[in-house]
Design an enzyme around this catalytic site. Structure first.
Site, PDB file in Angstrom:
ATOM      1  N   GLU A 199       0.974  -1.272   0.447  1.00  0.00           N
ATOM      2  CA  GLU A 199       0.032   0.098  -0.353  1.00  0.00           C
ATOM      3  C   GLU A 199       1.327   0.740   0.001  1.00  0.00           C
ATOM      4  O   GLU A 199       2.198   1.013   0.589  1.00  0.00           O
ATOM      5  CB  GLU A 199      -0.868   0.353   1.240  1.00  0.00           C
ATOM      6  CG  GLU A 199      -2.039  -1.142   1.958  1.00  0.00           C
ATOM      7  CD  GLU A 199      -2.501  -1.189   3.015  1.00  0.00           C
ATOM      8  OE1 GLU A 199      -2.213  -0.231   3.664  1.00  0.00           O
ATOM      9  OE2 GLU A 199      -2.919  -2.099   3.884  1.00  0.00           O
TER      10      GLU A 199
ATOM     11  N   LYS B 251       2.780   4.591   1.445  1.00  0.00           N
ATOM     12  CA  LYS B 251       2.522   4.822   2.695  1.00  0.00           C
ATOM     13  C   LYS B 251       2.724   7.044   3.222  1.00  0.00           C
ATOM     14  O   LYS B 251       3.283   6.777   2.280  1.00  0.00           O
ATOM     15  CB  LYS B 251       3.959   4.448   3.525  1.00  0.00           C
ATOM     16  CG  LYS B 251       3.802   5.711   4.759  1.00  0.00           C
ATOM     17  CD  LYS B 251       5.287   4.481   4.861  1.00  0.00           C
ATOM     18  CE  LYS B 251       6.690   5.121   6.465  1.00  0.00           C
ATOM     19  NZ  LYS B 251       5.694   6.481   6.812  1.00  0.00           N
TER      20      LYS B 251
ATOM     21  N   ASP C  22       2.271  10.615   4.012  1.00  0.00           N
ATOM     22  CA  ASP C  22       2.853  10.946   4.845  1.00  0.00           C
ATOM     23  C   ASP C  22       2.108  12.357   5.463  1.00  0.00           C
ATOM     24  O   ASP C  22       2.391  13.438   5.136  1.00  0.00           O
ATOM     25  CB  ASP C  22       3.929  12.076   3.939  1.00  0.00           C
ATOM     26  CG  ASP C  22       4.751  11.883   5.188  1.00  0.00           C
ATOM     27  OD1 ASP C  22       5.323  11.776   6.194  1.00  0.00           O
ATOM     28  OD2 ASP C  22       5.771  13.236   5.179  1.00  0.00           O
TER      29      ASP C  22
ATOM     30  N   TYR D 294      -6.624   2.764   6.890  1.00  0.00           N
ATOM     31  CA  TYR D 294      -5.638   1.289   6.449  1.00  0.00           C
ATOM     32  C   TYR D 294      -6.401   0.172   7.114  1.00  0.00           C
ATOM     33  O   TYR D 294      -5.016  -0.930   7.011  1.00  0.00           O
ATOM     34  CB  TYR D 294      -4.739   1.582   5.520  1.00  0.00           C
ATOM     35  CG  TYR D 294      -3.900   2.193   6.508  1.00  0.00           C
ATOM     36  CD1 TYR D 294      -3.481   2.080   8.068  1.00  0.00           C
ATOM     37  CD2 TYR D 294      -4.189   3.679   6.802  1.00  0.00           C
ATOM     38  CE1 TYR D 294      -2.859   2.739   8.473  1.00  0.00           C
ATOM     39  CE2 TYR D 294      -2.921   4.988   7.132  1.00  0.00           C
ATOM     40  CZ  TYR D 294      -2.494   4.123   7.986  1.00  0.00           C
ATOM     41  OH  TYR D 294      -1.763   4.430   9.297  1.00  0.00           O
TER      42      TYR D 294
ATOM     43  N   LYS E 297      10.656   3.754   2.063  1.00  0.00           N
ATOM     44  CA  LYS E 297      10.899   4.880   2.214  1.00  0.00           C
ATOM     45  C   LYS E 297      11.530   5.463   1.460  1.00  0.00           C
ATOM     46  O   LYS E 297      12.955   4.385   0.811  1.00  0.00           O
ATOM     47  CB  LYS E 297      11.022   5.542   3.317  1.00  0.00           C
ATOM     48  CG  LYS E 297      10.040   5.175   4.628  1.00  0.00           C
ATOM     49  CD  LYS E 297      10.954   5.652   5.355  1.00  0.00           C
ATOM     50  CE  LYS E 297       9.725   7.310   5.910  1.00  0.00           C
ATOM     51  NZ  LYS E 297      10.134   8.018   6.674  1.00  0.00           N
TER      52      LYS E 297
ATOM     53  N   CYS F  19      10.869  48.373   1.121  1.00  0.00           N
ATOM     54  CA  CYS F  19      10.261  48.767  -0.108  1.00  0.00           C
ATOM     55  C   CYS F  19      11.980  48.716  -1.278  1.00  0.00           C
ATOM     56  O   CYS F  19      11.516  49.502  -1.584  1.00  0.00           O
ATOM     57  CB  CYS F  19       9.471  48.764  -0.396  1.00  0.00           C
ATOM     58  SG  CYS F  19       8.321  48.209  -1.517  1.00  0.00           S
TER      59      CYS F  19
ATOM     60  N   CYS G 164       8.924  50.389  -3.562  1.00  0.00           N
ATOM     61  CA  CYS G 164       8.845  51.973  -3.574  1.00  0.00           C
ATOM     62  C   CYS G 164       9.742  52.717  -2.291  1.00  0.00           C
ATOM     63  O   CYS G 164       9.319  54.230  -2.188  1.00  0.00           O
ATOM     64  CB  CYS G 164       7.234  52.443  -3.077  1.00  0.00           C
ATOM     65  SG  CYS G 164       7.179  51.328  -1.491  1.00  0.00           S
TER      66      CYS G 164
ATOM     67  N   CYS H 259       5.724  46.442   3.041  1.00  0.00           N
ATOM     68  CA  CYS H 259       5.437  47.937   2.808  1.00  0.00           C
ATOM     69  C   CYS H 259       4.086  48.128   3.274  1.00  0.00           C
ATOM     70  O   CYS H 259       3.499  47.395   2.887  1.00  0.00           O
ATOM     71  CB  CYS H 259       6.136  47.401   1.151  1.00  0.00           C
ATOM     72  SG  CYS H 259       5.472  48.938   0.806  1.00  0.00           S
TER      73      CYS H 259
ATOM     74  N   CYS I 271       2.331  51.857  -3.258  1.00  0.00           N
ATOM     75  CA  CYS I 271       3.160  51.260  -3.754  1.00  0.00           C
ATOM     76  C   CYS I 271       2.672  50.641  -5.129  1.00  0.00           C
ATOM     77  O   CYS I 271       2.198  49.838  -4.982  1.00  0.00           O
ATOM     78  CB  CYS I 271       3.721  49.692  -2.632  1.00  0.00           C
ATOM     79  SG  CYS I 271       5.091  48.676  -3.474  1.00  0.00           S
TER      80      CYS I 271
HETATM   81  S1  IVH Z   1       0.578  -0.132   8.680  1.00  0.00           S
HETATM   82  C1  IVH Z   1       1.298  -1.362  13.396  1.00  0.00           C
HETATM   83  N1  IVH Z   1      -0.474   1.411   6.470  1.00  0.00           N
HETATM   84  O1  IVH Z   1       3.196   5.327   8.635  1.00  0.00           O
HETATM   85  C2  IVH Z   1       1.128  -0.198  12.539  1.00  0.00           C
HETATM   86  N2  IVH Z   1       0.709   2.129   8.191  1.00  0.00           N
HETATM   87  O2  IVH Z   1       6.092   5.161   9.931  1.00  0.00           O
HETATM   88  C3  IVH Z   1       0.237  -0.353  10.762  1.00  0.00           C
HETATM   89  N3  IVH Z   1       1.472   4.825   7.411  1.00  0.00           N
HETATM   90  O3  IVH Z   1       2.150   4.284  12.218  1.00  0.00           O
HETATM   91  C4  IVH Z   1       0.668   0.490  10.608  1.00  0.00           C
HETATM   92  N4  IVH Z   1       0.372   5.030   5.338  1.00  0.00           N
HETATM   93  O4  IVH Z   1       0.705   6.333  10.624  1.00  0.00           O
HETATM   94  C5  IVH Z   1      -0.375   1.388   7.862  1.00  0.00           C
HETATM   95  N5  IVH Z   1      -0.857   2.094   4.768  1.00  0.00           N
HETATM   96  C6  IVH Z   1       0.055   2.506   5.702  1.00  0.00           C
HETATM   97  C7  IVH Z   1      -0.051   3.220   6.046  1.00  0.00           C
HETATM   98  C8  IVH Z   1       0.904   3.539   7.194  1.00  0.00           C
HETATM   99  C9  IVH Z   1       1.147   5.847   6.629  1.00  0.00           C
HETATM  100  C10 IVH Z   1       1.946   4.776   8.652  1.00  0.00           C
HETATM  101  C11 IVH Z   1       1.325   5.103  10.128  1.00  0.00           C
HETATM  102  C12 IVH Z   1       2.116   4.391  10.784  1.00  0.00           C
HETATM  103  C13 IVH Z   1       3.302   4.810  10.161  1.00  0.00           C
HETATM  104  C14 IVH Z   1       4.978   4.219   9.882  1.00  0.00           C
END
Ligand code: IVH
Length: 681
Positions: A127, A129, A131, A238, A326, A420, A423, A438, A443
């Site tokens: 999946e 991840k 941010d 998720y 990552k 500025c 002006c 300014c 201006c």
């Molecule tokens: S599963 C037991 N799935 O990334 C922890 N986490 O760096 C299960 N995050 O703590 C987490 N997308 O806050 C999971 N598809 C995803 C995610 C995800 C973002 C975050 C989440 C996690 C952190 C870990």
């Protein structure tokens, strides 16, 4: 890592050398310092990559010499803290994930799974991840009861009121709902909203957020839920902690169940049966991740079968059945050639880095905003420095840091001008603001930005009045105020450079036509801080005339569903300014439409004529775009459900509006049906 390796060679000796103890303490302190900046203040100084490197160094050191582990070591607990909220315990603790940047370690992770579950088939989901900020929501019998942040993993901050302000989080679940569900997900700010928020903050002289994650974290921790609503946060789900009254066999089935209950979920969840497929899925996500509306920093691999997960179990911090890979954020080094200073619409002076052009994440970057003086000092930027460039929110280029090792002594300290640059009026700093401004309302630089904004597509939409034309008209003295636009004649324009007969005719025609633009466009064009297209439309619909809007109290404004306190105050303050009053008088004198008492609604003709719509949930286009479709097909759009509503257009994860529509017997239709209706001639 090589320094660290050298430090570790002592391991066969009995006594731990002082320098190793000191080094571990230094790493702990540094990590604690960066944790504080990241979690409490949402203003990190180092990249995630650098943080992970420090963290990994400490983990390695502690693994080799367990005696170095202290109870307060950042490796011993999941951290996240803030003030001003009650805390509450998670039903099932929230763990974190093990991270890696290397494909080899992903393969090691999979090998470990095979070792722990010998002779078994192991399928993984892959999946994105996101941010964002981790949250855990509790639903009993399908009703949202409580929303917590991760906190220390055992207890989190109770941010329920703020969670309720996030429109794509369902407040009531649909279908066959579990008796108890502790659902886990991520709150994020879309890249688009992040850019908009930072642009507004820049304009208002407030510090900007470094990236969408910090903006989301800062927003979720607001004590005033109205601010959260204005920030337009979103969420994706998720996982789960506690789950009762529903047995689900796999992650894939769980994601499907989430969807059926009305939760927004990941747009693409991949499935991998072999290590090769897992790496392929990671690469594939890496290629498309920039297209997502949210920022992603990696891929999460999870064992699909929940029963296998149970047997794999967890360590004290992270599950053994999942790992996060990552992606490296693309960073390049280039030279800071100069710093120029731009003057914004409201007079804010913004320093801009003029860079030796380089290619970053697919486009050439030659300039990057430095936001304000404090940022330059904090990063210790000097003219001639080599700097690290990255795209914040994957879109806007940002200067991350200086490569100090490359300095040769010729670098020069930059001083923000105290006047500025256009002006030459003395610039001031308002209390509590970081920006220099300014203060000259006349201006020419400010005027130029105000006129550009007034004429832009989202505002008065005056074709042909681009940046170059505006600059020229100001320079020759034809425009001294926005209202002067409406007094221009062909004889004044024809002698100017690049002004042919046809272009003059078109420009004057476009200006003339803009007099009849609807009131909401004028409201956008006035440039009131926080008032964008959606708010302007709401205000115009509610008040009908500028006069009535000017007479409205802050309380009256706040009573409107989409208008929060900050916006209400901003409108009140802007409309009281003598300069704004003078401008409005001039515009009215020039015949610009100021709205009508009882407007005759000139609804477009079309299949939706006579219908009133409310839009909710997530759809394939933005609400503004869908609203525009409805209007151009002859329908009206309203923000709240009432007995007058004809249809509720409900996308995925519709919440309280859906419940209300059902209660009032309003017809609910989905996007496909809507498209079919609009397509009818
Ligand atoms: S599963 C037991 N799935 O990334 C922890 N986490 O760096 C299960 N995050 O703590 C987490 N997308 O806050 C999971 N598809 C995803 C995610 C995800 C973002 C975050 C989440 C996690 C952190 C870990």
């Amino acid at each position: 890592m090589s320094d660290n390796q050298a430090l570790l060679d002592f391991s066969k000796e009995e006594k731990i050398p002082d320098d190793v103890i000191k080094h571990a303490a230094k790493l702990r302190r540094e990590l604690q310092y960066h944790d504080q900046l990241y979690y409490d203040k949402a203003v990190p100084e180092i990249s995630d990559r650098e943080y992970d490197r420090l963290y990994r160094e400490l983990v390695d050191l502690e693994k080799k010499v367990p005696a170095l582990i202290t109870a307060d070591s950042p490796t011993q607990h999941v951290r996240e803290k803030s003030q001003g909220f009650k805390s509450a315990a998670h039903l099932v603790p929230m763990q974190s994930l093990d991270n890696t940047y290397s494909e080899e370690e992903v393969l090691d992770f999979i090998k470990r799974l095979y070792k722990l579950l010998p002779e078994e088939k192991i399928a993984l989901t892959v999946e994105p991840k996101i941010d964002g900020v981790a949250i855990s929501l509790l639903y009993r019998h399908g009703i949202l009861i409580r929303g917590l942040t991760r906190g220390d993993g055992a207890k989190g901050d109770d941010v329920t009121r703020n969670i309720e302000m996030i429109s794509n989080i369902p407040k009531v679940l649909q279908g066959k709902v579990p008796t108890l569900l502790e659902v886990r997900g991520e709150v994020y700010l879309s890249k688009k909203m992040f850019l908009q928020l930072n642009a507004e903050r820049d304009e208002e002289g407030l510090p900007v957020f470094a990236n969408p994650r910090n903006a989301a974290a800062g927003s979720l921790k607001q004590l005033n839920p109205a601010i959260v609503r204005e920030r337009h946060l979103e969420a994706i789900f998720y996982g789960y902690g506690a789950l009762e009254g529903n047995s689900i066999p796999t992650q894939t089935a769980f994601i499907e169940a989430l969807r059926s209950w009305g939760f927004p979920t990941h747009p693409s969840v991949n499935y991998a049966r072999t290590p090769e497929e897992a790496l392929e899925a990671i690469q594939c996500l890496g290629n498309i991740r920039h297209d997502y509306v949210f920022e992603t920093d990696g891929a999460v691999l999870k064992v699909d079968l929940l029963e296998q997960r149970e047997r794999l179990g967890s360590t004290s911090k992270a599950p053994r059945w999942a790992i996060a890979f990552k992606y490296e954020s693309e960073q390049v080094i280039t030279r800071l050639l100069a710093i120029t200073v731009q003057v914004g619409r409201t007079g804010v002076l913004t320093p801009v880095a003029e860079l030796e052009p380089v290619l970053v994440a697919g486009s050439t970057v030659a300039r990057a905003t430095l936001h304000n003086e404090e940022e330059i000092v904090r990063k210790d930027l000097r003219l001639g420095d080599y700097v690290v460039i990255e795209k914040a929110g994957e879109v806007i280029p940002a200067v991350v840091s200086v490569v100090k090792e490359k300095r040769d002594g010729s670098e020069k300290i930059f001083q923000m001008p105290r006047r500025c640059p256009v002006c030459h009026t003395t610039a001031i700093k308002k209390e509590g603001e970081v920006a220099l401004r300014c203060t000259n309302p006349n201006c020419p630089a400010q005027l130029r930005r105000r006129i550009e904004y007034f004429a832009c597509r989202q505002a008065m939409d005056i074709a042909g009045l681009g940046e170059a034309v505006v600059a020229q008209l100001i320079e020759v003295g034809l425009l001294k105020s926005v209202a002067d636009l409406y007094h221009l004649h062909a004889e004044q324009l024809l002698p100017l450079e690049r002004m042919g007969e046809k272009s003059v005719e078109n420009l004057l025609k476009a200006i003339d036509q803009s007099r009849h633009q609807p009131l909401w466009r004028l409201l956008v064009a006035l440039g009131i801080p926080h008032v964008g297209v959606t708010a302007a439309r709401t205000l115009a619909e509610r008040f009908h005339t500028i006069e009535k809007l000017s007479a409205a109290s802050i309380e009256e404004l706040c009573a409107i569903e989409e208008i929060g306190e900050i916006m209400a105050r901003s409108i009140d303050e802007a409309l009281r300014q003598p300069a704004m009053k003078a401008l409005l008088e001039q515009l009215q004198g020039a015949g610009v439409n100021f709205g009508e008492e009882d407007p005759v609604v000139h609804a477009a003709e079309g299949p939706l004529q006579g219908t009133i719509w409310v839009i909710t949930g997530s759809l394939s286009q933005s609400r503004d775009e869908i609203a525009e479709h409805i209007r151009s097909a002859g329908g009206k759009v309203s923000s709240s459900i009432s007995a007058k509503t004809t249809y509720l257009l409900a996308g995925e994860s519709a919440g309280s509006k859906l419940a209300r529509a059902q209660k009032l017997g309003v017809t609910v239709i989905d996007e496909a049906t809507f498209r079919a209706l609009v397509a009818k001639k």
